[in-house]
Scaffold this motif. Structure first.
Motif, PDB file in Angstrom:
ATOM      1  N   GLU A  66       0.940  -1.228  -0.144  1.00 49.79           N
ATOM      2  CA  GLU A  66       0.028  -0.074  -0.101  1.00 49.79           C
ATOM      3  C   GLU A  66       0.842   1.417   0.024  1.00 49.79           C
ATOM      4  O   GLU A  66       1.929   1.333   0.708  1.00 49.79           O
ATOM      5  CB  GLU A  66      -0.688   0.035   1.220  1.00 49.79           C
ATOM      6  CG  GLU A  66      -1.957  -1.246   0.950  1.00 49.79           C
ATOM      7  CD  GLU A  66      -2.762  -0.989   2.389  1.00 49.79           C
ATOM      8  OE1 GLU A  66      -2.639  -0.129   3.300  1.00 49.79           O
ATOM      9  OE2 GLU A  66      -4.115  -1.926   2.663  1.00 49.79           O
ATOM     10  N   ASP A  67       0.521   2.226  -0.871  1.00 46.09           N
ATOM     11  CA  ASP A  67       1.153   3.605  -1.001  1.00 46.09           C
ATOM     12  C   ASP A  67       2.906   3.144  -1.049  1.00 46.09           C
ATOM     13  O   ASP A  67       3.551   3.908  -0.696  1.00 46.09           O
ATOM     14  CB  ASP A  67       0.990   4.199   0.311  1.00 46.09           C
ATOM     15  CG  ASP A  67      -0.257   4.779   0.188  1.00 46.09           C
ATOM     16  OD1 ASP A  67      -0.962   4.873  -0.531  1.00 46.09           O
ATOM     17  OD2 ASP A  67      -0.671   4.658   1.492  1.00 46.09           O
ATOM     18  N   GLY A  68       3.167   2.069  -2.029  1.00 44.69           N
ATOM     19  CA  GLY A  68       4.520   1.676  -1.966  1.00 44.69           C
ATOM     20  C   GLY A  68       5.333   1.160  -1.080  1.00 44.69           C
ATOM     21  O   GLY A  68       6.691   1.022  -1.236  1.00 44.69           O
ATOM     22  N   LYS A  69       4.684   0.727   0.004  1.00 44.96           N
ATOM     23  CA  LYS A  69       5.351   0.171   1.030  1.00 44.96           C
ATOM     24  C   LYS A  69       4.583  -1.169   1.216  1.00 44.96           C
ATOM     25  O   LYS A  69       3.493  -1.489   1.037  1.00 44.96           O
ATOM     26  CB  LYS A  69       5.446   0.907   2.343  1.00 44.96           C
ATOM     27  CG  LYS A  69       6.033   2.231   1.928  1.00 44.96           C
ATOM     28  CD  LYS A  69       6.395   3.118   3.447  1.00 44.96           C
ATOM     29  CE  LYS A  69       7.236   4.362   3.030  1.00 44.96           C
ATOM     30  NZ  LYS A  69       8.274   4.342   2.503  1.00 44.96           N
ATOM     31  N   LEU A  70       5.505  -2.115   2.012  1.00 45.68           N
ATOM     32  CA  LEU A  70       5.110  -3.250   2.505  1.00 45.68           C
ATOM     33  C   LEU A  70       4.319  -3.083   3.775  1.00 45.68           C
ATOM     34  O   LEU A  70       4.461  -2.206   4.690  1.00 45.68           O
ATOM     35  CB  LEU A  70       6.002  -4.223   2.687  1.00 45.68           C
ATOM     36  CG  LEU A  70       7.003  -4.711   1.602  1.00 45.68           C
ATOM     37  CD1 LEU A  70       8.060  -5.772   1.925  1.00 45.68           C
ATOM     38  CD2 LEU A  70       6.152  -5.306   0.274  1.00 45.68           C
ATOM     39  N   THR A  71       3.153  -3.819   3.690  1.00 41.96           N
ATOM     40  CA  THR A  71       2.039  -3.696   4.919  1.00 41.96           C
ATOM     41  C   THR A  71       2.423  -4.512   6.170  1.00 41.96           C
ATOM     42  O   THR A  71       1.884  -4.444   7.305  1.00 41.96           O
ATOM     43  CB  THR A  71       0.638  -3.842   4.620  1.00 41.96           C
ATOM     44  OG1 THR A  71       0.422  -5.254   4.410  1.00 41.96           O
ATOM     45  CG2 THR A  71       0.190  -2.905   3.513  1.00 41.96           C
ATOM     46  N   GLY A  72       3.055  -5.904   5.954  1.00 41.71           N
ATOM     47  CA  GLY A  72       3.446  -6.790   6.730  1.00 41.71           C
ATOM     48  C   GLY A  72       2.519  -7.764   6.806  1.00 41.71           C
ATOM     49  O   GLY A  72       2.515  -8.580   7.714  1.00 41.71           O
ATOM     50  N   ARG A  73       1.816  -7.754   5.546  1.00 45.62           N
ATOM     51  CA  ARG A  73       0.706  -8.880   5.638  1.00 45.62           C
ATOM     52  C   ARG A  73       0.762  -9.317   4.186  1.00 45.62           C
ATOM     53  O   ARG A  73       1.336  -9.060   3.406  1.00 45.62           O
ATOM     54  CB  ARG A  73      -0.607  -8.201   5.675  1.00 45.62           C
ATOM     55  CG  ARG A  73      -0.978  -7.525   7.047  1.00 45.62           C
ATOM     56  CD  ARG A  73      -2.452  -7.508   7.401  1.00 45.62           C
ATOM     57  NE  ARG A  73      -2.847  -6.294   6.510  1.00 45.62           N
ATOM     58  CZ  ARG A  73      -2.642  -4.873   6.684  1.00 45.62           C
ATOM     59  NH1 ARG A  73      -2.178  -4.416   7.837  1.00 45.62           N
ATOM     60  NH2 ARG A  73      -3.119  -3.948   5.764  1.00 45.62           N
ATOM     61  N   VAL A  74       0.011 -10.655   4.121  1.00 45.02           N
ATOM     62  CA  VAL A  74      -0.059 -11.475   2.833  1.00 45.02           C
ATOM     63  C   VAL A  74      -1.338 -11.383   2.415  1.00 45.02           C
ATOM     64  O   VAL A  74      -2.262 -11.399   3.310  1.00 45.02           O
ATOM     65  CB  VAL A  74       0.618 -12.953   2.900  1.00 45.02           C
ATOM     66  CG1 VAL A  74       0.259 -13.620   1.793  1.00 45.02           C
ATOM     67  CG2 VAL A  74       1.908 -13.052   3.386  1.00 45.02           C
TER      68      VAL A  74
END
Length: 280
Positions: free
Chosen positions: A195-203
């Motif tokens: 999201e917004d070019g960053k990993l959210t830490g979720r699959v």
């Protein structure tokens, strides 16, 4: 039964010694560093001794029915990380976050079968939260390398008409690129949420764990109209054991001890193309 002995460098004295231990009737060269010992005895006690001697001599030894041919198989299914490629992608992504030791420790425990894969992946991906998604491309460009013999093995099986499946507990970012680069027929892996070019830490969606790997092999075999016994399945970690267990030939590639112990073939020294030598 035949005993195929192969290594990166072979000592003929070691070949003769191991062949004698297995009671071989004949020894035939396959190529400079591979030999076929024909008419061997295949008992658990002999196999244990042969395995120990092969390890000491840095040889890969495989007992195999001499009548088996590559054409008996219709599918090659492979794990990706530390099998088709040399790295664990998630460990290298974590390195961009300065967290490689923490993530690699969880990865190793999961591959040894000490932590359930689904839990391990959730924990590792959570540590990547906030990392810029451009790190994925950096890992692909700078660190991802094919395992020795991978291209030769794939070229041969594809030329022989076998289909190819890459099924991974890793991520679509890498399996999609491997599919295009290596002209693979099928891939299945996990989707990292961005999201917004960053990993959210979720699959996103379901996790490709041991059961899903097995289900994927069964699903592709059904689509091809073949039995899983017509599949060669390659892996290195505990989460590969279920899909290896339904195959006609399971190959442990530079694998954890728990995987080597249960596989039909263990390649500890030669490359992935060592599979081809079994049918030469």
């Amino acid at each position: 039964m035949n005993l195929i002995l192969q290594g990166l460098n072979t000592d003929r004295n070691a070949i003769d010694s191991i062949a004698a231990l297995a009671g071989a009737e004949r020894i035939a060269p396959i190529h400079a560093n591979a030999w076929r010992c024909e008419g061997v005895q295949h008992f658990a006690e002999i196999k244990a001794k042969v395995d120990a001697e092969c390890l000491a001599a840095q040889l890969d030894g495989t007992f195999i029915d001499g009548a088996r041919k590559l054409s008996d198989f219709k599918l090659v299914a492979m794990d990706m990380d530390s099998t088709l490629i040399t790295i664990e992608c998630i460990d290298e992504i974590a390195d961009m976050q300065g967290l490689k030791p923490q993530v690699a420790e969880i990865t190793e425990a999961a591959m040894r079968g000490e932590i359930e894969f689904r839990e391990s992946l959730t924990r590792r991906v959570a540590l990547l939260k906030g990392l810029d998604a451009s790190a994925l491309q950096r890992v692909y460009d700078e660190r991802l390398k094919l395992s020795p013999g991978a291209e030769k093995m794939l070229a041969a099986v594809q030329a022989a008409g076998l289909k190819t499946l890459l099924v991974s507990g890793g991520f679509t970012y890498f399996t999609d690129r491997m599919k295009t680069r290596l002209s693979l027929d099928y891939t299945h892996s996990n989707v990292l949420e961005i999201e917004d070019g960053k990993l959210t830490g979720r699959v996103v969606g379901g996790i490709v764990d041991a059961d899903e790997k097995k289900n994927t092999v069964e699903r592709v075999c059904a689509e091809l109209g073949i039995s899983p016994l017509q599949a060669i399945v390659m892996g290195d970690g505990a989460n590969d054991l279920k899909m290896m267990g339904i195959s006609g030939l399971s190959v442990a590639f530079r694998a954890k001890p728990v995987v080597r112990a249960q596989a039909d073939v263990a390649l500890n020294f030669v490359g992935l193309d060592g599979v081809l030598t079994l049918f030469a």
